[in-house]
Design a protein around this motif. Sequence first.
Motif, PDB file in Angstrom:
ATOM      1  N   VAL A  43       0.855  -1.185   0.000  1.00 20.52           N
ATOM      2  CA  VAL A  43       0.000   0.000   0.000  1.00 20.52           C
ATOM      3  C   VAL A  43       0.892   1.236   0.000  1.00 20.52           C
ATOM      4  CG1 VAL A  43      -1.912   1.209   1.116  1.00 20.52           C
ATOM      5  CG2 VAL A  43      -1.705  -1.279   1.357  1.00 20.52           C
ATOM      6  N   ILE A  44       0.705   2.111  -0.994  1.00 20.36           N
ATOM      7  CA  ILE A  44       1.501   3.332  -1.118  1.00 20.36           C
ATOM      8  C   ILE A  44       0.563   4.528  -1.010  1.00 20.36           C
ATOM      9  CG2 ILE A  44       3.164   4.612  -2.518  1.00 20.36           C
ATOM     10  CD1 ILE A  44       3.722   2.019  -4.055  1.00 20.36           C
ATOM     11  N   ASP A  45       0.683   5.280   0.077  1.00 25.10           N
ATOM     12  CA  ASP A  45      -0.186   6.437   0.309  1.00 25.10           C
ATOM     13  C   ASP A  45       0.504   7.355   1.307  1.00 25.10           C
ATOM     14  OD1 ASP A  45      -2.402   8.196   1.156  1.00 25.10           O
ATOM     15  OD2 ASP A  45      -3.681   6.749   0.118  1.00 25.10           O
ATOM     16  N   ARG A  49       8.927   6.795  -3.885  1.00 27.87           N
ATOM     17  CA  ARG A  49      10.260   6.196  -3.997  1.00 27.87           C
ATOM     18  C   ARG A  49      10.420   5.003  -3.055  1.00 27.87           C
ATOM     19  NH1 ARG A  49      10.990  11.577  -5.149  1.00 27.87           N
ATOM     20  NH2 ARG A  49      12.145  11.985  -7.088  1.00 27.87           N
ATOM     21  N   THR A  50       9.919   5.161  -1.832  1.00 29.99           N
ATOM     22  CA  THR A  50       9.952   4.027  -0.905  1.00 29.99           C
ATOM     23  C   THR A  50       9.087   2.891  -1.426  1.00 29.99           C
ATOM     24  OG1 THR A  50      10.300   5.505   0.986  1.00 29.99           O
ATOM     25  CG2 THR A  50       9.496   3.288   1.463  1.00 29.99           C
ATOM     26  N   LEU A  96       8.417   2.113  -4.555  1.00 26.77           N
ATOM     27  CA  LEU A  96       9.095   1.413  -5.648  1.00 26.77           C
ATOM     28  C   LEU A  96      10.197   0.498  -5.121  1.00 26.77           C
ATOM     29  CD1 LEU A  96       9.345   4.247  -8.323  1.00 26.77           C
ATOM     30  CD2 LEU A  96       7.973   2.158  -8.459  1.00 26.77           C
ATOM     31  N   LYS A  97      10.922   0.974  -4.111  1.00 26.10           N
ATOM     32  CA  LYS A  97      11.968   0.144  -3.517  1.00 26.10           C
ATOM     33  C   LYS A  97      11.365  -1.110  -2.892  1.00 26.10           C
ATOM     34  CE  LYS A  97      15.790   0.332  -0.186  1.00 26.10           C
ATOM     35  NZ  LYS A  97      16.524   1.190   0.781  1.00 26.10           N
ATOM     36  N   LEU A  98      10.253  -0.934  -2.168  1.00 25.65           N
ATOM     37  CA  LEU A  98       9.600  -2.081  -1.539  1.00 25.65           C
ATOM     38  C   LEU A  98       8.989  -3.011  -2.584  1.00 25.65           C
ATOM     39  CD1 LEU A  98       7.891  -0.350   1.519  1.00 25.65           C
ATOM     40  CD2 LEU A  98       9.791  -1.980   1.562  1.00 25.65           C
ATOM     41  N   PHE A  99       8.504  -2.436  -3.684  1.00 26.57           N
ATOM     42  CA  PHE A  99       7.950  -3.277  -4.749  1.00 26.57           C
ATOM     43  C   PHE A  99       9.022  -4.223  -5.286  1.00 26.57           C
ATOM     44  CE2 PHE A  99       6.997  -4.328  -9.140  1.00 26.57           C
ATOM     45  CZ  PHE A  99       5.677  -4.733  -9.061  1.00 26.57           C
ATOM     46  N   VAL A 143       4.661   6.566 -10.435  1.00 25.55           N
ATOM     47  CA  VAL A 143       4.926   5.324  -9.706  1.00 25.55           C
ATOM     48  C   VAL A 143       4.333   4.139 -10.461  1.00 25.55           C
ATOM     49  CG1 VAL A 143       4.523   4.057  -7.562  1.00 25.55           C
ATOM     50  CG2 VAL A 143       5.007   6.510  -7.481  1.00 25.55           C
ATOM     51  N   LEU A 144       3.104   4.296 -10.937  1.00 27.09           N
ATOM     52  CA  LEU A 144       2.457   3.223 -11.691  1.00 27.09           C
ATOM     53  C   LEU A 144       3.261   2.881 -12.942  1.00 27.09           C
ATOM     54  CD1 LEU A 144       0.144   1.282 -12.308  1.00 27.09           C
ATOM     55  CD2 LEU A 144      -1.153   3.219 -13.248  1.00 27.09           C
TER      56      LEU A 144
END
Length: 235
Positions: free
Chosen positions: A6-8, A35-36, A38-41, A63-64
């Motif tokens: 979850v990115i928010d 940015r965090t 994408l790194k976690l993805f 990001v998408l």
Amino acid sequence: MAKILVIDDEIGILDLIDNVLHHKGHEVVLAVNGRTGLKLFQQERPHVTILDFIIPDMGGMAVLREIRTLDPNALVIILTGFGTEERERQARKLGAAEFLEKGLALDTLGATLDRVLTRIGRTMMVDERRQFPRFLIQFPISFVRDGVMIGDGTGCDLSAGGCTVASQTNVRTGDHVELQLYLLDHQELPTPLMVEIAAVRWTIQQQCGLEFISLPSGDKKRLLQYVETLQTTSP
């Protein structure tokens, strides 16, 4: 259980979604900026990403775009505080699986997530079912949640992509469950084979049809070998 990123940038939204998804039995990874996220993805390889349309540091659509570059098959649900046709058009054009407004009820998010999860590995499972026939062989099976057995039953009609189960365990069509299969090969004691995510495709009279969506690599290899053995030894 699925792994959900979850990115928010709104902490309240993150906490709310985190609680809802944990209650449904999912593993949740949280990021407060793009940015965090994408790194976690890249590190976590989530099954589904829930992404805010507006992320201050780089923008949700950026990001998408990066996520889809890293994984063209990534499943992403876009959340927005103010949905418009133009925003949805942008998100869909970049490959978003779903587009939701934050004001919607939480059960709508849950239902949308369930719908998206059913798409995971669908093409792969169809190919496997074409490659491997189904075998009418019975084996014990357990339904598991957080490492604890919540029900059991008898599996049959096995393929590399799924099986049918006779069980009194309370599951419904659209549910996602964690399984342990005990495959009997008559050469050694049966050991559990783990299915991290199985989708319940249908239920009728204490039977259900399960599609295997996510297995650990070692267990997936073992299942494929087991089905290949059935294929070569069946009359």
